[in-house]
Design an enzyme around this catalytic site. Structure first.
Site, mmCIF file in Angstrom:
data_model
loop_
_atom_site.group_PDB
_atom_site.id
_atom_site.type_symbol
_atom_site.label_atom_id
_atom_site.label_comp_id
_atom_site.label_asym_id
_atom_site.label_seq_id
_atom_site.Cartn_x
_atom_site.Cartn_y
_atom_site.Cartn_z
ATOM 1 C CB CYS B 87 5.553 -2.360 6.249
ATOM 2 S SG CYS B 87 5.486 -1.961 7.993
ATOM 3 C CG HIS B 203 3.167 1.517 4.500
ATOM 4 N ND1 HIS B 203 2.593 0.269 4.336
ATOM 5 C CD2 HIS B 203 3.684 1.520 5.747
ATOM 6 C CE1 HIS B 203 2.743 -0.434 5.442
ATOM 7 N NE2 HIS B 203 3.399 0.302 6.320
ATOM 8 C CD GLU B 205 1.168 0.391 1.012
ATOM 9 O OE1 GLU B 205 2.293 0.740 0.658
ATOM 10 O OE2 GLU B 205 0.917 -0.118 2.133
#
Lengths: 81, 234
Positions: B87, B203, B205
């Site tokens: 990002c 994302h 994560e």
């Protein structure tokens, strides 16, 4: 010495913010506005000891390396006082 | 043991998520790297996390690209080190010229926060070798995620196989409707020519544990683990 640096999207890039502003102007009755591009203005104050040539040299460098992203933007400048 | 460094800039806000996945989900030795430092502390793998580095002043990722830590990361990347920018981290990699192109405002001018499907375009890479699915479900959360590159360079990027992820339907079809932000060619993630630096808007994560609704993102970290293990770091 004071200079202004203008950063705008390249003409080939779609500017959705400019387009939205143009639509708003249209809805307010400003039908004569053909296009709107939204950009940025930086006002830079330089040391008095520098010559105009020196100032322009610095602006050209930071305009390219810092203030604009050459992938999507172009810049212009003027020394105002 | 693989050592991972998570960079922190003022305004990073996915740094702890990335740290958590690296340390507790992947079991990597994990350290934070402060933007003012130049020491990468012997890390094998660098994550540049999402957020709003330096408040997104000037342009997203622009100020961060001039920070001391990025000098070292550029060198690390040039030497073949594994780097993922997520990002805002992707934006920083572009501003640092480690990856080609730019990310501009989403076509609809909205901040978009939702799960999306991304198709894995290549599997023989450090980031996708363990992707057991062709389409991953991973969330995006951004306002400036519309990928842009001039046509001739875009053709070059495609020809070199540098596009790693594309927004797609759940079946892997590349359609305009599946493109959330107007990115050219539905691009969601790219690598450098050498293939050791990845930038992606989704994302991973935030999708590495079942409790979060998807653990497809973990496949990307598993891939990095397998790649580094094979390379002899472990």
């Amino acid at each position: 010495m004071i200079a202004r640096v203008y950063v705008n999207f390249k003409k080939t890039i779609l500017d959705p913010q400019g387009r939205t502003i143009k639509k708003t102007l249209e809805s307010l009755g400003y039908k004569d506005v053909l296009d709107v591009r939204q950009g940025k203005v930086f006002t830079l104050k330089f040391k008095d000891s520098l010559s105009r040539e020196q100032v322009e040299e610095i602006i050209k460098k930071i305009g390219r390396d810092v203030l604009s992203n050459p992938v999507i933007e172009e810049f212009d400048y003027e020394v105002v006082e | 043991m693989i050592k991972c460094g998570v960079v922190i800039f003022p305004g990073s806000n996915c740094d702890h998520d990335a740290y958590h996945v690296s340390k507790h989900v992947m079991d990597f030795e994990t350290v934070f790297l402060w933007h003012k430092d130049e020491d990468l502390k012997g890390c094998d793998f660098i994550i540049i996390p999402g957020g709003f580095s330096y408040g997104d002043y000037l342009r997203c990722g622009a100020i961060a690209s001039f920070s001391p830590i990025m000098k070292s990361i550029k060198k690390f990347a040039m030497d073949g080190g594994i780097v993922i920018g997520i990002c805002n981290g992707f934006q920083i990699l572009l501003e640092s010229s480690l990856l080609p192109g730019a990310l501009i405002k989403n076509k609809n001018l909205k901040f978009i926060c939702k799960f999306v499907d991304i198709r894995v375009e290549k599997q023989d890479t450090p980031f996708t070798n363990s992707c057991t699915k062709k389409v991953l479900r991973i969330p995006i959360a951004h306002h400036d995620g519309c990928y842009y590159l001039e046509q001739s360079e875009l053709d070059e990027l495609e020809k070199n196989g540098q596009v790693l992820f594309r927004y797609s339907t759940p079946d892997g079809e590349i359609t305009e409707e599946a493109n959330p932000n107007g990115s050219l060619n539905n691009i969601a993630g790219i690598t450098n020519r050498e293939g050791n630096v990845l930038g992606m808007m989704p994302h991973p994560e935030r999708a590495s544990e079942l409790i979060l609704g998807s653990f497809d993102g973990k496949m990307i970290f598993n891939s990095v683990y397998n790649f580094l293990k094979k390379k002899g770091n472990n």
